[in-house]
Design a protein around this motif. Structure first.
Motif, mmCIF file in Angstrom:
data_model
loop_
_atom_site.group_PDB
_atom_site.id
_atom_site.type_symbol
_atom_site.label_atom_id
_atom_site.label_comp_id
_atom_site.label_asym_id
_atom_site.label_seq_id
_atom_site.Cartn_x
_atom_site.Cartn_y
_atom_site.Cartn_z
ATOM 1 N N LEU A 250 0.814 -1.009 0.184
ATOM 2 C CA LEU A 250 -0.170 0.119 -0.173
ATOM 3 C C LEU A 250 0.830 1.084 -0.007
ATOM 4 C CD1 LEU A 250 -3.154 0.361 -0.295
ATOM 5 C CD2 LEU A 250 -3.065 0.375 2.277
ATOM 6 N N GLY A 251 1.960 1.117 0.778
ATOM 7 C CA GLY A 251 2.846 2.446 0.651
ATOM 8 C C GLY A 251 3.543 2.522 -0.560
ATOM 9 N N ARG A 252 3.905 1.482 -1.261
ATOM 10 C CA ARG A 252 4.278 1.642 -2.697
ATOM 11 C C ARG A 252 3.435 2.226 -3.567
ATOM 12 N NH1 ARG A 252 9.169 -2.105 -3.662
ATOM 13 N NH2 ARG A 252 10.026 -2.652 -1.667
ATOM 14 N N PHE A 253 2.163 1.665 -3.531
ATOM 15 C CA PHE A 253 1.107 2.042 -4.513
ATOM 16 C C PHE A 253 0.753 3.619 -4.274
ATOM 17 C CE2 PHE A 253 -3.696 3.081 -4.527
ATOM 18 C CZ PHE A 253 -3.872 2.731 -5.873
ATOM 19 N N THR A 254 0.750 4.154 -3.010
ATOM 20 C CA THR A 254 0.389 5.521 -2.692
ATOM 21 C C THR A 254 1.653 6.343 -3.219
ATOM 22 O OG1 THR A 254 -0.250 4.653 -0.449
ATOM 23 C CG2 THR A 254 0.210 7.077 -0.671
ATOM 24 N N GLU A 255 2.843 5.881 -3.456
ATOM 25 C CA GLU A 255 4.180 6.556 -3.886
ATOM 26 C C GLU A 255 3.758 6.677 -5.416
ATOM 27 O OE1 GLU A 255 7.693 4.852 -3.068
ATOM 28 O OE2 GLU A 255 7.387 4.936 -1.057
ATOM 29 N N GLU A 256 3.108 5.720 -6.039
ATOM 30 C CA GLU A 256 2.906 5.699 -7.696
ATOM 31 C C GLU A 256 1.891 6.479 -7.951
ATOM 32 O OE1 GLU A 256 4.602 3.108 -10.076
ATOM 33 O OE2 GLU A 256 6.097 3.334 -8.371
ATOM 34 N N LEU A 257 0.776 6.527 -6.941
ATOM 35 C CA LEU A 257 -0.495 7.233 -6.973
ATOM 36 C C LEU A 257 0.036 8.643 -7.227
ATOM 37 C CD1 LEU A 257 -3.266 6.634 -7.613
ATOM 38 C CD2 LEU A 257 -3.613 7.035 -5.311
ATOM 39 N N PHE A 258 0.994 9.244 -6.350
ATOM 40 C CA PHE A 258 1.340 10.622 -6.008
ATOM 41 C C PHE A 258 2.206 10.773 -7.425
ATOM 42 C CE2 PHE A 258 1.010 10.440 -1.178
ATOM 43 C CZ PHE A 258 0.110 11.381 -1.358
ATOM 44 N N ALA A 259 2.625 10.018 -7.889
ATOM 45 C CA ALA A 259 3.803 10.297 -9.105
ATOM 46 C C ALA A 259 2.744 10.501 -10.413
ATOM 47 C CB ALA A 259 4.803 9.048 -9.406
ATOM 48 N N LEU A 260 1.811 9.791 -10.321
ATOM 49 C CA LEU A 260 0.789 10.074 -11.559
ATOM 50 C C LEU A 260 -0.153 11.213 -11.159
ATOM 51 C CD1 LEU A 260 -0.778 6.320 -11.832
ATOM 52 C CD2 LEU A 260 0.900 7.549 -13.407
ATOM 53 N N GLN A 261 -0.332 11.514 -9.836
ATOM 54 C CA GLN A 261 -0.845 12.799 -9.477
ATOM 55 C C GLN A 261 -0.218 13.913 -10.198
ATOM 56 O OE1 GLN A 261 -1.921 12.537 -5.588
ATOM 57 N NE2 GLN A 261 -3.091 14.261 -5.368
ATOM 58 N N ARG A 262 0.888 13.944 -9.848
ATOM 59 C CA ARG A 262 2.063 14.934 -10.232
ATOM 60 C C ARG A 262 2.042 15.264 -11.648
ATOM 61 N NH1 ARG A 262 6.097 13.733 -7.198
ATOM 62 N NH2 ARG A 262 7.334 12.541 -9.071
ATOM 63 N N ALA A 263 2.118 13.852 -12.384
ATOM 64 C CA ALA A 263 2.306 13.807 -13.885
ATOM 65 C C ALA A 263 0.901 14.536 -14.583
ATOM 66 C CB ALA A 263 2.460 12.675 -14.357
ATOM 67 N N ARG A 265 -1.277 16.768 -12.930
ATOM 68 C CA ARG A 265 -0.981 18.264 -12.594
ATOM 69 C C ARG A 265 -0.062 19.008 -13.392
ATOM 70 N NH1 ARG A 265 0.001 17.901 -7.535
ATOM 71 N NH2 ARG A 265 -2.222 17.838 -6.718
ATOM 72 N N GLN A 266 0.849 18.411 -13.939
ATOM 73 C CA GLN A 266 1.841 19.180 -14.568
ATOM 74 C C GLN A 266 1.608 18.676 -16.221
ATOM 75 O OE1 GLN A 266 5.617 17.501 -13.013
ATOM 76 N NE2 GLN A 266 5.688 19.120 -11.243
ATOM 77 N N GLY A 267 0.740 18.090 -16.454
ATOM 78 C CA GLY A 267 0.436 17.837 -17.951
ATOM 79 C C GLY A 267 1.633 16.978 -18.522
ATOM 80 N N ASP A 268 2.110 16.284 -17.751
ATOM 81 C CA ASP A 268 3.349 15.437 -18.141
ATOM 82 C C ASP A 268 2.800 14.098 -18.903
ATOM 83 O OD1 ASP A 268 5.805 13.922 -18.646
ATOM 84 O OD2 ASP A 268 6.329 13.872 -16.429
ATOM 85 N N GLY A 269 2.144 14.242 -20.435
ATOM 86 C CA GLY A 269 1.796 13.285 -21.076
ATOM 87 C C GLY A 269 2.769 12.024 -21.366
ATOM 88 N N GLU A 270 3.955 12.463 -21.472
ATOM 89 C CA GLU A 270 5.247 11.745 -21.603
ATOM 90 C C GLU A 270 5.071 10.338 -20.648
ATOM 91 O OE1 GLU A 270 9.709 11.484 -23.033
ATOM 92 O OE2 GLU A 270 8.762 13.379 -22.896
ATOM 93 N N MET A 271 5.039 10.959 -19.484
ATOM 94 C CA MET A 271 5.257 10.013 -18.278
ATOM 95 C C MET A 271 4.099 9.164 -18.194
ATOM 96 S SD MET A 271 3.923 9.478 -14.993
ATOM 97 C CE MET A 271 4.737 8.699 -13.291
ATOM 98 N N LEU A 272 2.824 9.951 -18.502
ATOM 99 C CA LEU A 272 1.784 9.084 -18.449
ATOM 100 C C LEU A 272 1.470 7.966 -19.523
ATOM 101 C CD1 LEU A 272 -1.102 11.817 -17.626
ATOM 102 C CD2 LEU A 272 -0.293 10.209 -16.035
ATOM 103 N N HIS A 273 1.991 8.375 -20.713
ATOM 104 C CA HIS A 273 1.997 7.315 -21.788
ATOM 105 C C HIS A 273 3.169 6.093 -21.563
ATOM 106 C CE1 HIS A 273 2.448 5.667 -25.989
ATOM 107 N NE2 HIS A 273 1.177 6.089 -25.989
#
Ligand code: NAP
Length: 306
Positions: A250-263, A265-273
């Motif tokens: 769950l800790g790792r999941f939360t970290e990944e979720l924050f990374a996606l949340q940041r992407a 917010r920042q419009g980082d389409g490359e990261m999401l893709h």
């Protein structure tokens, strides 16, 4: 398929046990199947539908003379059931279980086991959101994995249980209890928690009405609601007994979720893709391994939803 045991006793007569009974009959794996459930209601239903050759009023009676005993109760109940049946076990019998968590079951059961039985814990990776004696079907375990956790048990008793689960249609594997609990935290326990959470979020979000949630739920959310309908007792026990591994994942999941949340917010389409490309490859691997099929309903009426 050859008969593997003379008498199999199943304690707890829910989804897993009833599926085992039909699977045992389909393959002729046992001479006789006895069973016990704690409530008179469940025992009455089991008798009515002809589940087991004998449904016994006590667990101790059900295990007498059995050369295989399988505990099919929630993980949190395993210790008490083992204490009840321990003195009635036949010397040389194999004792197993189907609990979704393995270290906790071993710790709860071990103190109550006589020295003259073989304890081979197991976990079939198969299920539906249904529960109770009417929900079982013989095909539940077909082409699914069943993980055995021999934990020092005699190789002959372990090999026999492998053959039994293979007779039920499963592929079998062996693992150490702690590794099993970590693997399942990733593949099953944390995903269930996420499904519960997502359904809870939809319920809390008053700006989206319940009727809209039901009307517009596309496959993703519908799958969450199906998973979130799983048996509350079983899943409460899973999280209480597989605490460390679930919290780690769950800790790792939360970290990944924050990374996606940041992407996002920042419009980082490359990261999401890139991220979604990686996850798509994992999904394709699951399909290639033949582990993506839904458990079919086969028209048996569900007794009660969990
Ligand atoms: P189920 O359909 O809810 O049946 C549970 C059975 O356990 C019932 O017969 C119930 O008796 C009995 N029981 C409940 N609490 C008990 C207690 N405190 N003491 C004694 N007996 C008790 O559950 P299930 O889905 O078959 O699950 C059984 C086990 O299989 C669990 O350990 C679970 O972790 C494991 N498992 C489940 C799945 C799944 O997807 N469902 C998959 C793999 C493994 P009454 O009916 O009389 O209340």
């Amino acid at each position: 398929m050859a008969q593997e045991y003379d008498r199999v006793a199943l304690i707890g007569l829910g989804l897993i046990a009833s599926s085992m009974v039909w699977g045992i009959r389909r393959a002729g794996l046992a001479g006789e199947v006895t069973g016990h459930a704690r409530s008179p209601e469940t025992r009455a239903i089991a008798r009515e539908i002809g589940l087991c050759d004998r449904v016994c009023d006590s667990a101790a009676e059900a295990v007498q003379g059995a050369d295989l005993v399988v505990l099919c109760v929630p993980v949190g109940a395993m210790g008490a059931v083992m204490a009840e049946i321990g003195p009635a076990l036949q010397p040389g019998a194999t004792v197993s279980d189907v609990g979704s968590v393995k270290r906790a079951v071993i710790e709860a059961a071990a103190p109550h086991l006589p020295d003259n039985v073989h304890f081979v814990p197991a976990h079939p990776l198969a299920g539906t959101e249904q529960s109770g004696p009417r929900s079982g079907f013989a095909e539940l375990f077909d082409n699914r994995w069943c993980i055995l956790v021999p934990d020092g048990a005699a190789p002959e008793a372990t090999a026999r249980l492998h053959r039994f689960w293979q007779g039920l249609g499963s592929n079998t594997d062996e693992m150490d209890a702690d590794h099993h609990d970590l693997v399942l935290a990733v593949t099953s326990h944390t995903p269930h928690l996420i499904a519960y959470t997502m359904v809870g979020v939809a319920d809390d979000l008053r700006r989206v009405t319940d009727s809209e949630v039901i009307k517009y739920s596309a496959a993703g959310f519908r799958d969450f609601t199906r998973i979130a309908a799983s048996d509350p007792t079983m899943w409460r026990d899973v999280f209480l007994t597989n605490k460390d591994a679930t919290l780690e994942i769950l800790g790792r999941f939360t970290e990944e979720l924050f990374a996606l949340q940041r992407a996002i917010r920042q419009g980082d389409g490359e990261m999401l893709h890139d991220y979604f490309t990686r996850t798509r490859a994992i999904r394709r691997g699951i399909i290639e391994a033949g582990q993506d099929t839904e458990a079919p309903d086969f028209g048996r009426a569900p007794l009660r939803k969990g």
